[in-house]
Design an enzyme around this catalytic site. Structure first.
Site, PDB file in Angstrom:
ATOM      1  N   GLN A 151       2.131  25.276  63.231  1.00 29.41           N
ATOM      2  CA  GLN A 151       3.064  26.342  62.563  1.00 29.41           C
ATOM      3  C   GLN A 151       2.784  27.709  62.921  1.00 29.41           C
ATOM      4  OE1 GLN A 151       1.613  23.713  61.227  1.00 29.41           O
ATOM      5  NE2 GLN A 151       2.653  22.671  59.290  1.00 29.41           N
ATOM      6  N   ASP A 159      -0.883  26.292  48.763  1.00 25.91           N
ATOM      7  CA  ASP A 159      -0.015  25.132  48.615  1.00 25.91           C
ATOM      8  C   ASP A 159      -0.416  24.494  46.945  1.00 25.91           C
ATOM      9  OD1 ASP A 159      -0.090  24.975  51.530  1.00 25.91           O
ATOM     10  OD2 ASP A 159       1.760  23.913  50.963  1.00 25.91           O
TER      11      ASP A 159
HETATM   12  O1  MRU Z   1       2.818  21.688  55.716  1.00 18.57           O
HETATM   13  P1  MRU Z   1       3.219  22.933  55.663  1.00 18.57           P
HETATM   14  O2  MRU Z   1       3.737  23.706  56.778  1.00 18.57           O
HETATM   15  O3  MRU Z   1       4.308  23.012  54.509  1.00 18.57           O
HETATM   16  O4  MRU Z   1       2.000  23.797  55.013  1.00 18.57           O
HETATM   17  C1  MRU Z   1       2.181  25.272  54.549  1.00 18.57           C
HETATM   18  C2  MRU Z   1       0.967  25.923  54.574  1.00 18.57           C
HETATM   19  O5  MRU Z   1      -0.124  25.230  54.183  1.00 18.57           O
HETATM   20  C3  MRU Z   1       0.949  27.421  53.981  1.00 18.57           C
HETATM   21  O6  MRU Z   1       0.168  28.100  54.725  1.00 18.57           O
HETATM   22  C4  MRU Z   1       1.246  27.240  52.679  1.00 18.57           C
HETATM   23  O7  MRU Z   1       2.184  26.467  52.283  1.00 18.57           O
HETATM   24  C5  MRU Z   1       1.956  28.510  52.203  1.00 18.57           C
HETATM   25  S1  MRU Z   1       3.549  28.703  52.334  1.00 18.57           S
HETATM   26  C6  MRU Z   1       3.766  30.450  52.000  1.00 18.57           C
END
Ligand code: MRU
Length: 363
Positions: free
Chosen positions: A213, A254
């Protein structure tokens, strides 16, 4: 549906919205970025579940916004069935569909939070309102979740920016920018705001294995916004800190427990441990919707385990590991509250002890 002309959309994207006719949820398929900007229409429960599970729509706040619109679209479909369902039949089916969506990913609390908000509206009005009226109220609730997120991200970004100084180096992990939220973002929101205000920050974006990401989304979003961003592999955070190039770490979250333990993308807790070693402040940024009042400590957070293929072969031209090698692929880890300098919410900046400062947010 592909749209490669919406360059501005990528900085503050309409990453989740309702279709014009209200029959579908339209998302940017984040798995195709940065190569292709592809919008996908979600019309069935299966397509919605799949989009969340496969991270086409991802990032805790964006998952919550998408879940709200998805539940609304499904409510419309249930209400339009022939013969028209009774209030009880509508509610039972709506609850079943929400439970199905909620089972797509376990860690980001915004998913259940958003679905419970819509369920609450349906239950509160089931006895007194007509089905068309209930559906109308659900639409308003889904839109409210989205609009609130825009306001929350803007406030979080302002509070976060107050912790930075012009010329600072900031290290971030995963993607907590506009694509993961509504506007600006959470963990990366202050970086976009700083750019608008000429702060001249230098950002280090961890690539964030295994789903990248940071490489695919964060470096893409920040560079399009003109931010000075340097992409590093996850195992390079230590050297850039040791070199004195990082004055602060900022990440999203999260699910935050009431003692301040914070679940975020796998690798976050390692960054926090390094930051503590080098005496660099480590900030977690997220809306109060990410704080789970039913969760006392990080030990109570369920960590999602994902497909071994993400480690063995995904993103590689050919598999980079023996096909049958054992894997362990947790999607998140929990950063101990003792490693967190402050938790930045839309209501203000919380400092330790978090048992007191987080509780005060809800007093
Ligand atoms: O698995 P993901 O890509 O949904 O995980 C996202 C994350 O861990 C982000 O850093 C977190 O959700 C914050 S999003 C503003």
């Amino acid at each position: 549906m592909t749209d490669t002309t919406a360059a501005e959309d990528v900085i503050f994207p309409r990453n989740v919205r309702l279709s014009e006719d209200g029959d579908a949820v339209v998302i940017i398929d984040q798995t195709q970025l940065p190569g292709r900007l592809v919008y996908e229409e979600l019309r069935t429960p299966e397509a919605m579940y799949d989009a969340i599970k496969k991270l086409k729509v991802r990032g805790a706040p964006a998952i919550g916004i998408a879940a709200g619109y998805c539940a609304y679209v499904l409510a419309r479909q249930i209400a339009a069935r022939t013969p028209e369902p009774t209030g009880d039949e509508f509610l039972a089916e709506f609850e079943r569909q929400c439970a199905y969506l909620n089972s797509s990913r376990p860690t980001a609390v915004n998913l259940s939070w958003a679905l419970n908000r819509l369920l609450g509206v349906a239950k509160a009005n089931a006895a007194s309102a007509s089905l068309p009226r209930i559906v109308e109220l659900l639409g308003a609730e889904a839109r409210a979740i989205h609009e609130e997120d825009i306001r929350m991200c803007t406030a979080i970004s302002e509070y976060g920016l107050s912790l930075l100084h012009p010329g600072d180096g900031v290290l971030t992990h995963c993607n907590a920018g506009p694509l993961a939220t509504s506007k600006y973002g959470t963990g990366q929101g202050p970086l976009f705001l700083a750019q608008e205000r000429g702060f001249g920050l230098h950002v280090f974006a961890d690539e964030t294995r295994p789903l990248l990401q940071g490489a695919r989304l964060t470096s893409y979003e920040l560079s399009r916004a003109g931010v000075d961003v340097t992409l590093i592999c996850d195992n390079m955070a230590s050297i850039v800190m040791k070199n004195g190039w990082v004055q602060a770490c900022m990440v999203g979250c999260d699910r935050v427990a009431m003692n301040g333990d914070a679940a975020n993308k796998i690798g976050t807790s390692g960054v926090a441990i390094l930051a503590a070693h080098y005496g660099i402040p480590f900030y977690v940024l997220g809306p109060t919707s990410t704080i789970d009042r039913a969760c006392p400590t990080g030990d109570d957070i369920t960590i999602e385990l994902r497909d071994p293929a993400e480690i063995r072969e995904m993103w590689y031209a050919e598999p980079m590991a023996p096909a049958d090698v054992k894997t362990y692929n947790p999607s998140f880890d929990v950063t101990d509250h003792e490693l967190i300098t402050a938790i930045v919410t839309e209501k203000g900046i919380c400092r330790p002890p978090y048992t007191e400062s987080l509780a005060a947010l809800f007093a």
